[in-house]
Write an enzyme that holds these catalytic residues in place. Structure first.
Site, PDB file in Angstrom:
ATOM      1  N   GLY A  92     -52.404 -11.176  61.314  1.00 50.75           N
ATOM      2  CA  GLY A  92     -51.081 -11.436  60.760  1.00 50.75           C
ATOM      3  C   GLY A  92     -50.912 -12.827  60.167  1.00 50.75           C
ATOM      4  CG  HIS A  99     -49.192 -22.162  61.529  1.00 50.85           C
ATOM      5  ND1 HIS A  99     -50.133 -21.774  60.577  1.00 50.85           N
ATOM      6  CD2 HIS A  99     -48.379 -21.098  61.711  1.00 50.85           C
ATOM      7  CE1 HIS A  99     -49.885 -20.530  60.219  1.00 50.85           C
ATOM      8  NE2 HIS A  99     -48.829 -20.090  60.895  1.00 50.85           N
ATOM      9  CG  HIS A 101     -45.359 -18.814  64.389  1.00 52.89           C
ATOM     10  ND1 HIS A 101     -44.526 -18.544  63.327  1.00 52.89           N
ATOM     11  CD2 HIS A 101     -46.615 -18.588  63.945  1.00 52.89           C
ATOM     12  CE1 HIS A 101     -45.243 -18.155  62.296  1.00 52.89           C
ATOM     13  NE2 HIS A 101     -46.524 -18.161  62.637  1.00 52.89           N
TER      14      HIS A 101
HETATM   15  P1  AMP Z   1     -48.448 -17.078  59.752  1.00 56.34           P
HETATM   16  O1  AMP Z   1     -48.179 -15.645  59.417  1.00 56.34           O
HETATM   17  O2  AMP Z   1     -48.717 -17.309  61.206  1.00 56.34           O
HETATM   18  O3  AMP Z   1     -49.507 -17.681  58.855  1.00 56.34           O
HETATM   19  O4  AMP Z   1     -47.086 -17.823  59.506  1.00 56.34           O
HETATM   20  C1  AMP Z   1     -46.805 -18.597  58.381  1.00 56.34           C
HETATM   21  C2  AMP Z   1     -45.359 -18.968  58.489  1.00 56.34           C
HETATM   22  O5  AMP Z   1     -45.117 -20.012  57.579  1.00 56.34           O
HETATM   23  C3  AMP Z   1     -44.397 -17.839  58.131  1.00 56.34           C
HETATM   24  O6  AMP Z   1     -43.541 -17.590  59.244  1.00 56.34           O
HETATM   25  C4  AMP Z   1     -43.640 -18.376  56.930  1.00 56.34           C
HETATM   26  O7  AMP Z   1     -42.283 -18.002  56.908  1.00 56.34           O
HETATM   27  C5  AMP Z   1     -43.813 -19.878  57.092  1.00 56.34           C
HETATM   28  N1  AMP Z   1     -43.739 -20.639  55.862  1.00 56.34           N
HETATM   29  C6  AMP Z   1     -44.372 -20.395  54.693  1.00 56.34           C
HETATM   30  N2  AMP Z   1     -44.065 -21.331  53.785  1.00 56.34           N
HETATM   31  C7  AMP Z   1     -43.221 -22.196  54.402  1.00 56.34           C
HETATM   32  C8  AMP Z   1     -42.539 -23.373  53.983  1.00 56.34           C
HETATM   33  N3  AMP Z   1     -42.665 -23.856  52.742  1.00 56.34           N
HETATM   34  N4  AMP Z   1     -41.747 -24.003  54.875  1.00 56.34           N
HETATM   35  C9  AMP Z   1     -41.604 -23.518  56.131  1.00 56.34           C
HETATM   36  N5  AMP Z   1     -42.218 -22.416  56.576  1.00 56.34           N
HETATM   37  C10 AMP Z   1     -43.010 -21.753  55.719  1.00 56.34           C
END
Ligand code: AMP
Length: 110
Positions: A92, A99, A101
């Site tokens: 996912g 990172h 969450h």
């Molecule tokens: P993942 O699926 O674990 O790679 O999560 C990536 C997360 O980054 C998602 O929840 C997105 O909504 C978030 N995301 C993507 N671009 C940005 C941004 N410019 N600022 C803040 N969050 C972001």
């Protein structure tokens, strides 16, 4: 630093984010599409694509990232929280810069 990585661009200040924390090694900011009332991301400044790309040399970085979660969650007013690390496309992961969450405060209405 990876030139086509959105989180590296946030770290460099090239694109804005709702930052809640920054030190020498990490930045944390609110997720742009929150899945909970509070949803932020803890992001190491070192560009590593995924948790699968980590080895023993990343041990301190990973531990420090995890220890930031309760500290920042408390600052956001959360008594408890969930953490998530999506790893790889099948896990996912959408942004290929490792990172964590952090979710809390209940789900959003969205
Ligand atoms: P993942 O699926 O674990 O790679 O999560 C990536 C997360 O980054 C998602 O929840 C997105 O909504 C978030 N995301 C993507 N671009 C940005 C941004 N410019 N600022 C803040 N969050 C972001």
């Amino acid at each position: 630093m990876s030139s086509d990585c959105i989180f590296c661009k946030i770290i460099s200040g090239a694109i804005p984010a709702k930052k809640i924390y920054e030190d020498e090694d990490f930045i944390a900011f609110h997720d742009i599409k929150p899945m909970a009332k509070v949803h932020f991301l803890i992001v190491p400044k070192l560009h590593v694509d995924t948790l699968k790309d980590c080895d023993d040399s990343h041990q301190v970085l990973l531990g420090s990232a995890l220890l930031l979660a309760p500290k920042l969650a408390a600052e956001q007013g959360l008594a408890g929280f969930k953490t998530l690390i999506n790893t790889g496309r099948e896990g996912g992961q959408e942004v290929f810069h490792i990172h964590i969450h952090v979710f809390g405060g209940g789900k959003t209405d969205a």
